[in-house]
Design a protein around this motif. Structure first.
Motif, PDB file in Angstrom:
ATOM      1  N   ASN A  42     -13.902  61.198 -16.718  1.00 28.40           N
ATOM      2  CA  ASN A  42     -15.150  61.714 -17.293  1.00 28.40           C
ATOM      3  C   ASN A  42     -16.324  61.468 -16.348  1.00 28.40           C
ATOM      4  N   MET A  43     -17.387  62.215 -16.551  1.00 28.05           N
ATOM      5  CA  MET A  43     -18.525  62.215 -15.625  1.00 28.05           C
ATOM      6  C   MET A  43     -19.208  60.848 -15.543  1.00 28.05           C
ATOM      7  N   LEU A  44     -19.306  60.165 -16.679  1.00 27.88           N
ATOM      8  CA  LEU A  44     -19.969  58.869 -16.694  1.00 27.88           C
ATOM      9  C   LEU A  44     -19.185  57.856 -15.861  1.00 27.88           C
ATOM     10  N   ALA A  45     -17.870  57.838 -16.038  1.00 28.40           N
ATOM     11  CA  ALA A  45     -17.029  56.916 -15.278  1.00 28.40           C
ATOM     12  C   ALA A  45     -17.078  57.229 -13.786  1.00 28.40           C
ATOM     13  N   MET A  46     -17.071  58.508 -13.450  1.00 29.92           N
ATOM     14  CA  MET A  46     -17.110  58.894 -12.044  1.00 29.92           C
ATOM     15  C   MET A  46     -18.415  58.450 -11.372  1.00 29.92           C
TER      16      MET A  46
ATOM     17  N   VAL B 177      -8.137  53.557 -11.570  1.00 27.53           N
ATOM     18  CA  VAL B 177      -7.667  54.528 -10.585  1.00 27.53           C
ATOM     19  C   VAL B 177      -6.236  54.185 -10.191  1.00 27.53           C
ATOM     20  N   TYR B 178      -5.515  55.199  -9.745  1.00 25.11           N
ATOM     21  CA  TYR B 178      -4.226  54.939  -9.111  1.00 25.11           C
ATOM     22  C   TYR B 178      -4.059  55.922  -7.960  1.00 25.11           C
ATOM     23  N   GLY B 179      -3.561  55.387  -6.834  1.00 25.24           N
ATOM     24  CA  GLY B 179      -3.398  56.201  -5.645  1.00 25.24           C
ATOM     25  C   GLY B 179      -1.952  56.231  -5.210  1.00 25.24           C
TER      26      GLY B 179
ATOM     27  N   GLN C 175      -5.747  59.569  -8.600  1.00 27.14           N
ATOM     28  CA  GLN C 175      -6.000  60.078  -9.941  1.00 27.14           C
ATOM     29  C   GLN C 175      -6.660  58.958 -10.740  1.00 27.14           C
ATOM     30  N   PHE C 176      -7.079  59.307 -11.962  1.00 28.87           N
ATOM     31  CA  PHE C 176      -7.921  58.394 -12.721  1.00 28.87           C
ATOM     32  C   PHE C 176      -7.362  58.140 -14.110  1.00 28.87           C
ATOM     33  N   ALA C 177      -7.821  57.040 -14.704  1.00 31.45           N
ATOM     34  CA  ALA C 177      -7.408  56.656 -16.049  1.00 31.45           C
ATOM     35  C   ALA C 177      -8.560  55.902 -16.695  1.00 31.45           C
TER      36      ALA C 177
ATOM     37  N   ILE D  64       0.761  62.547 -19.193  1.00 29.52           N
ATOM     38  CA  ILE D  64      -0.065  61.778 -18.263  1.00 29.52           C
ATOM     39  C   ILE D  64      -1.518  62.223 -18.404  1.00 29.52           C
ATOM     40  N   GLY D  65      -2.402  61.270 -18.701  1.00 33.33           N
ATOM     41  CA  GLY D  65      -3.821  61.592 -18.795  1.00 33.33           C
ATOM     42  C   GLY D  65      -4.292  61.763 -20.224  1.00 33.33           C
ATOM     43  N   THR D  66      -5.613  61.657 -20.400  1.00 29.50           N
ATOM     44  CA  THR D  66      -6.258  61.873 -21.689  1.00 29.50           C
ATOM     45  C   THR D  66      -7.485  62.750 -21.474  1.00 29.50           C
ATOM     46  N   THR D  67      -8.059  63.225 -22.549  1.00 35.78           N
ATOM     47  CA  THR D  67      -9.219  64.109 -22.452  1.00 35.78           C
ATOM     48  C   THR D  67     -10.379  63.453 -21.704  1.00 35.78           C
ATOM     49  N   LEU D  68     -10.545  62.150 -21.882  1.00 38.85           N
ATOM     50  CA  LEU D  68     -11.662  61.452 -21.258  1.00 38.85           C
ATOM     51  C   LEU D  68     -11.352  60.954 -19.847  1.00 38.85           C
ATOM     52  N   THR D  69     -10.125  61.162 -19.380  1.00 36.37           N
ATOM     53  CA  THR D  69      -9.776  60.723 -18.037  1.00 36.37           C
ATOM     54  C   THR D  69     -10.675  61.405 -17.006  1.00 36.37           C
TER      55      THR D  69
END
Length: 470
Positions: A343-347, A311-313, A150-152, A336-341
């Motif tokens: 996001n396309m730019l980070a990915m 990231v966390y696995g 998952q992502f942060a 857990i998580g935020t709206t920007l978690t």
């Protein structure tokens, strides 16, 4: 409103700390005064920008940590590329700080910059999945051996989220950390050992709940203390850097992690490896290099090439328990998580960084340079007969004011000397070299050259020559 004075000042100490053995402190103070004046003369544009920022920025900077450099006023940057930072006055600095690991693979790495440019006209955030996310998940699973991710937006959030998932999955409330640790600003970890007693860290602003109720703290490398804490049967997870880095580097003793992992498993707790700094070891971090088998792993800062993301696995078993806990919980926000978690730019940035930048080839370039740096600093320490040592984990090197490396957080904390550190750092900065403002950590990146390393060593030689006993 009164604006705090952010100019760093130093008061000569009456008693010479052990960290200053071999130094002429009166001579060092003359050197410091000269270096402060040189900084002021060299940086008029930064001075003007610092004065302007004082009008509307708290402490005169975007983040108050930016006043920790020990400079008369905040250095302002114009741009950064590769292994170099160009400040507002046009000075080109060899950068061995690299955003305190955020730019560990260099500033604006080409593949990440290209990915960001391509994504810039295709949307930044939609709260929907993309193909990039699948590629990133596959790359992370292959690299670290944990199946689900998952992502942060930061390692702080990633640590906060994985601890919440594990507490929910295990039904246990307590978190175990090591004395002197730092895992971002997740509040739970701000507990220290003071004379063997857990104490909430006094520097933590605005905290109203007693963190010691649910946080257990022991010394790193102390297996007996670790077992005694785990034997209570209420620890959900151990959150640890495989090598402590934030209080000054503390390496694990031989066999420590093998025994520690057995104890963690024996008492039903889980191990979370925070690799945000120890990714300096290699493309799979210290986890892969040392054969660790954590139940979960966190990685921030460099995973997107410096773009804010983390990231966390987790293992398949932990993932199944986490999913069950979510299904069993009442509907509503999990916390857990935020709206920007995610996001396309980070990915897009993470996909480029993981597949094209954070590669074995990159480390094949960086690791020999780090060795060159470490050996060069050792040679200078020996030349000036200083009772200091050099510690290293991969591309991360540090010199410490003690003859032998510290074994735990208490020992590492005892040898920190902010006045001496800032004096050295300012001297290096005036000579065109930048290392971290926190202790004496240095990183090399993909664009660092042997000439950059020699530039740092020459500058350090000059600084040490000016402050040692003549």
């Amino acid at each position: 409103m009164s604006i705090p004075d952010t100019v760093a000042t130093f008061t000569p100490s009456t008693a010479a700390p052990a960290t200053r053995a071999g130094l002429d402190w009166a001579r060092a103070q003359v050197f410091l005064a000269r270096e402060r004046e040189s900084y002021v003369q060299r940086n008029p544009r930064s001075a003007a920008l610092a004065a302007r920022a004082q009008q509307h920025l708290l402490f005169g900077v975007p983040l108050h940590w930016m006043t920790d450099w020990g400079t008369p006023f905040a250095l302002h940057v114009d741009h950064a590329s590769g292994a170099q930072v160009t400040d507002a006055d046009g000075h080109m600095l060899a950068d061995f700080c690299l955003g305190d690991t955020g730019a560990m693979l260099g500033h604006s790495p080409g593949p990440v910059a290209a990915a960001l440019q391509a994504q810039a006209t295709r949307g930044y955030t939609t709260m929907l999945a993309t193909e990039d996310a699948s590629v990133v998940g596959e790359a992370l699973a292959e690299r670290f051996g944990l199946q689900y991710w998952q992502f942060a937006m930061s390692a702080t959030d990633a640590n906060r989220y994985i601890v919440r998932w594990i507490r929910a999955a295990t039904g246990r409330k307590k978190l175990l950390v090591f004395n002197g640790c730092y895992h971002g600003t997740i509040e739970d970890v701000f507990v220290d050992l003071v004379n063997g007693v857990p104490v909430q860290r006094g520097s933590l602003l605005g905290q109203v709940h007693d963190l010691t109720e649910h946080t257990v703290v022991v010394e790193f490398n102390d297996l007996a203390a670790l077992e005694a804490a785990l034997a209570e049967g209420d620890v959900a997870c151990v959150l640890a850097e495989p090598v402590m880095t934030n209080i000054g580097m503390v390496l694990p003793q031989p066999g420590y992690w093998e025994a520690a992992q057995r104890l963690i498993q024996q008492y039903g707790a889980l191990l979370v490896a925070d690799e945000t700094h120890t990714i300096s070891t290699g493309p799979g971090g210290y986890t892969q290099a040392a054969g660790l088998k954590p139940d979960a792993l966190v990685l921030g800062k460099p995973v997107g090439g410096g773009v804010p993301c983390a990231v966390y696995g987790m293992s398949a078993d932990l993932a199944a328990r986490a999913i069950q806990a979510k299904q069993d919980a009442p509907p509503g926000h999990s916390g857990i998580g935020t709206t920007l978690t995610g996001n396309m730019l980070a990915m897009a940035a993470m996909r480029a960084a993981l597949t094209e930048v954070i590669t074995p080839a990159a480390y094949a370039h960086m690791l020999p340079l780090a060795e060159q740096l470490a050996e060069g600093v050792r040679a200078l320490i020996a030349c000036y007969q200083l009772p200091w040592c050099v510690t290293q984990v991969g591309t991360r090197t540090e010199f410490q004011f003690t003859p032998t490396p510290p074994r735990n957080g208490a020992e590492a904390g005892a040898i920190l000397d902010g006045e001496l550190e800032h004096l050295i750092h300012l001297g290096l900065l005036n000579r065109g070299v930048m290392i971290t403002p926190f202790h004496n950590m240095m990183l090399v990146c993909l664009q660092t050259t042997a000439a950059d390393v020699e530039r740092l060593l020459t500058a350090l030689d000059d600084v040490l020559g000016a402050i040692v006993v003549a």
